[in-house]
Design a protein around this motif. Sequence first.
Motif, PDB file in Angstrom:
ATOM      1  N   PHE A  47      23.726  66.015  65.102  1.00 17.76           N
ATOM      2  CA  PHE A  47      24.280  64.933  64.294  1.00 17.76           C
ATOM      3  C   PHE A  47      23.797  65.039  62.847  1.00 17.76           C
ATOM      4  N   GLY A  48      22.531  65.357  62.661  1.00 20.33           N
ATOM      5  CA  GLY A  48      22.012  65.535  61.303  1.00 20.33           C
ATOM      6  C   GLY A  48      22.736  66.652  60.567  1.00 20.33           C
ATOM      7  N   PHE A  49      22.980  67.754  61.275  1.00 20.44           N
ATOM      8  CA  PHE A  49      23.731  68.857  60.685  1.00 20.44           C
ATOM      9  C   PHE A  49      25.139  68.398  60.309  1.00 20.44           C
ATOM     10  N   LEU A  50      25.798  67.683  61.208  1.00 19.60           N
ATOM     11  CA  LEU A  50      27.168  67.223  60.939  1.00 19.60           C
ATOM     12  C   LEU A  50      27.237  66.322  59.710  1.00 19.60           C
ATOM     13  N   ASP A  66      41.375  70.416  59.787  1.00 15.59           N
ATOM     14  CA  ASP A  66      39.934  70.635  59.928  1.00 15.59           C
ATOM     15  C   ASP A  66      39.135  69.411  59.484  1.00 15.59           C
ATOM     16  N   ARG A  67      39.592  68.728  58.457  1.00 18.43           N
ATOM     17  CA  ARG A  67      38.911  67.494  58.040  1.00 18.43           C
ATOM     18  C   ARG A  67      39.022  66.429  59.132  1.00 18.43           C
ATOM     19  N   ASN A  68      40.190  66.342  59.767  1.00 19.09           N
ATOM     20  CA  ASN A  68      40.365  65.387  60.866  1.00 19.09           C
ATOM     21  C   ASN A  68      39.459  65.739  62.048  1.00 19.09           C
ATOM     22  N   ILE A  69      39.357  67.023  62.351  1.00 21.39           N
ATOM     23  CA  ILE A  69      38.442  67.457  63.425  1.00 21.39           C
ATOM     24  C   ILE A  69      37.014  67.079  63.058  1.00 21.39           C
ATOM     25  N   TYR A  70      36.665  67.248  61.790  1.00 26.85           N
ATOM     26  CA  TYR A  70      35.313  66.890  61.344  1.00 26.85           C
ATOM     27  C   TYR A  70      35.055  65.399  61.542  1.00 26.85           C
ATOM     28  N   VAL A  71      35.998  64.561  61.135  1.00 28.56           N
ATOM     29  CA  VAL A  71      35.816  63.110  61.282  1.00 28.56           C
ATOM     30  C   VAL A  71      35.652  62.736  62.759  1.00 28.56           C
ATOM     31  N   VAL A  72      36.488  63.303  63.613  1.00 27.71           N
ATOM     32  CA  VAL A  72      36.378  63.035  65.047  1.00 27.71           C
ATOM     33  C   VAL A  72      35.014  63.497  65.567  1.00 27.71           C
ATOM     34  N   THR A  73      34.559  64.645  65.111  1.00 35.61           N
ATOM     35  CA  THR A  73      33.273  65.182  65.548  1.00 35.61           C
ATOM     36  C   THR A  73      32.125  64.267  65.135  1.00 35.61           C
ATOM     37  N   VAL A  74      32.147  63.763  63.914  1.00 34.64           N
ATOM     38  CA  VAL A  74      31.086  62.872  63.443  1.00 34.64           C
ATOM     39  C   VAL A  74      31.099  61.560  64.233  1.00 34.64           C
ATOM     40  N   VAL A  75      32.275  61.026  64.483  1.00 34.11           N
ATOM     41  CA  VAL A  75      32.376  59.785  65.267  1.00 34.11           C
ATOM     42  C   VAL A  75      31.866  60.018  66.695  1.00 34.11           C
ATOM     43  N   LEU A  76      32.255  61.143  67.287  1.00 36.06           N
ATOM     44  CA  LEU A  76      31.751  61.472  68.625  1.00 36.06           C
ATOM     45  C   LEU A  76      30.230  61.632  68.611  1.00 36.06           C
ATOM     46  N   GLY A  77      29.689  62.265  67.575  1.00 31.97           N
ATOM     47  CA  GLY A  77      28.240  62.426  67.456  1.00 31.97           C
ATOM     48  C   GLY A  77      27.528  61.079  67.353  1.00 31.97           C
ATOM     49  N   ALA A  78      28.116  60.161  66.602  1.00 30.96           N
ATOM     50  CA  ALA A  78      27.530  58.818  66.494  1.00 30.96           C
ATOM     51  C   ALA A  78      27.587  58.093  67.843  1.00 30.96           C
TER      52      ALA A  78
END
Length: 173
Positions: A47-50, A66-78
């Motif tokens: 999560f820190g890396f993300l 890719d930006r949308n994948i990033y946002v989904v990834t950060v939300v999933l990490g949270a």
Amino acid sequence: MAGGTGPARKRTRAHGRDETEEERADRLWAELLQELRVAQTGVQILFGFLLTVVFQQRFVELSTTDRNIYVVTVVLGAATTGALIGPVSFHRLLTGRRLKPQTVQWASRLTVLGLVLLLCTMAAALLLILRVATDDTWAVWLVAGIVVWFVVCWFVLPAWTLHSEATGPPPEK
């Protein structure tokens, strides 16, 4: 009620152990804490890396997908972080209320949910990284393979072990 005969004081031989329901809950809680320490460390690093990715110069070069994948990834990490830290809060808010067995049960459920969310977070992070590093076709196949691997390691093998123990040969007399 020291020395009482209520349900919490009743000793059982469940799973080869002679322990009360409270003693069993204490043991299971200690085991769960060890498991959470391992999972939380990995999640916190990921999560820190993300969180730092968005501040990198190349971030602006990412496609909308890719930006949308990033946002989904950060939300999933949270969400993963919340689920895996949730048992600590659950325990802290219920300590001293004689609800240890229920606390352990709910904390265990949150931990399994955290593992499922971690699987999703890892898959999304891998998808983003592999889309940047390879072409889209390879990225999807590589992520699918890794997801299958995680599912086998984290869920199928434990389920298979439970099933094989439940259907194993009857004990000798």
